[in-house]
Design a protein around this motif. Sequence first.
Motif, short mmCIF file in Angstrom:
data_model
loop_
_atom_site.label_atom_id
_atom_site.label_comp_id
_atom_site.label_asym_id
_atom_site.label_seq_id
_atom_site.Cartn_x
_atom_site.Cartn_y
_atom_site.Cartn_z
N ASN A 152 5.63 97.68 -57.66
CA ASN A 152 6.42 97.28 -58.83
C ASN A 152 6.60 95.78 -58.89
O ASN A 152 6.35 95.13 -59.91
N SER A 153 7.07 95.20 -57.79
CA SER A 153 7.30 93.75 -57.78
C SER A 153 5.98 92.98 -57.78
O SER A 153 5.92 91.82 -58.22
N ASN A 158 11.94 94.07 -58.50
CA ASN A 158 11.75 94.72 -59.79
C ASN A 158 12.85 95.77 -59.97
O ASN A 158 13.29 96.38 -59.02
N SER A 159 13.27 95.97 -61.21
CA SER A 159 14.40 96.88 -61.46
C SER A 159 14.14 98.30 -60.96
O SER A 159 15.07 99.03 -60.65
N ARG A 160 12.86 98.68 -60.85
CA ARG A 160 12.55 100.02 -60.34
C ARG A 160 12.89 100.15 -58.85
O ARG A 160 12.98 101.26 -58.33
N ASP A 161 13.05 99.01 -58.20
CA ASP A 161 13.39 99.02 -56.77
C ASP A 161 14.86 98.66 -56.55
O ASP A 161 15.25 98.19 -55.48
N ASP A 162 15.66 98.89 -57.58
CA ASP A 162 17.08 98.51 -57.50
C ASP A 162 17.80 99.20 -56.34
O ASP A 162 18.67 98.62 -55.70
N LYS A 163 17.43 100.44 -56.08
CA LYS A 163 18.06 101.18 -54.99
C LYS A 163 17.88 100.48 -53.65
O LYS A 163 18.81 100.36 -52.85
N SER A 174 5.33 92.21 -61.25
CA SER A 174 6.45 91.65 -62.00
C SER A 174 6.29 90.14 -62.24
O SER A 174 6.16 89.36 -61.30
#
Length: 382
Positions: A88-89, A12-17, A92
Amino acid sequence: MEKKFTAFISYNSRDDKWAKWLQKRLENYSLPTVIANDKGQVLKSYDKKPEKFKIFRYISDLVAKTLTEGLSEELERSQHLIVICSPNSAKSKWCGKEMQYFIDHGMKDRIIPFIVAGTPYSNDENECFNPVLKAAFGEGELLGVNVHDEGDDLKIFRKRKAVAKVVSLLIGLPDAYGFIWNRYQHRLYSLWIFRILAVLAVIAAIAVTWWMNRDFDCHVQAKELTVQNANLPPMKDAVVTLQLDNETKADTLRGLGETLTLPNIPHRYLGQKVHLKFEAANYLPLDTVVELSKEQTIGVKRDEKVFGTINFMLWNEVREAPVPNAEITVGGQKTRSDSKGMVRLSIPLDKQRTIYDLSSPLNLLDTQIAVPHTESTIIGVE
């Protein structure tokens, strides 16, 4: 289709880091040519150094394609699916579709859950497994790789330990995890030691630079090397000049026994050879190279010619003519005038004066002569 990528990262984009971090760690990992288990038994070997992992992360790697078309093609060209598992994922839809693609294509066993947050099978807001993933496996069957697993390792190594687990799964050798982790850990220790040594080297270089450039004061005294004569004027107002690379230090030394201070000299000149000049009335000038110290002593010599050179003419005032070959005593030293009436005499330093008494069998009009004087000086005779 040819498998271009070692793994596809689903997240998920919130876990991009986390996705960026894992991609970088995997792509920078170098596999050894020989892989063994904990017992030292060789599990796999390569004829040449294996290529590094190629990891697909759609936000950074997908270019000029629609999301659906790009993901379908890149999923098909990936050997494994790494799922960044978090609450988050877990919620998703897109992550679910990517997992479903691998499941539908018979690659369920090539899905690697990488847990970064949440709790597996908690069935609440903290759930980190996507429903698609849970449906494909039995309850509690899927364990995954958890970056927060507790253990005996230092905390800073736990994330790297999770990377080692992923590496062992990507090469299809779970039993090689211990070997890979030990090697990875050794490299990390070596890297940290190198970094620490590099930092220490920088600190040492800064310290040395500071040490070499910190200022010190040079205290200068003059020591007379010739005979000291209390009847002569003392040394005073001597100019001392110290020539450094790009700077000149100069000051006035008031006299023998006095000290002048040349301040703020960079420490790198301490013990080095530098150019030094000394100038003072009645003393020989000094232009030399010295090994610089904090307490600098200059050896100086009085100019013996200043007060020790006698040059005058004996002159008969009546006849208005020089007096040749005449006996005369100057400062206690007997001498004679030459054929032209000139008296030339050098007085030793220990007997020098600023004024010398004159005596002669002749009737001298002047009974003293001051020095220094010129050769045009005349002593009258009646």
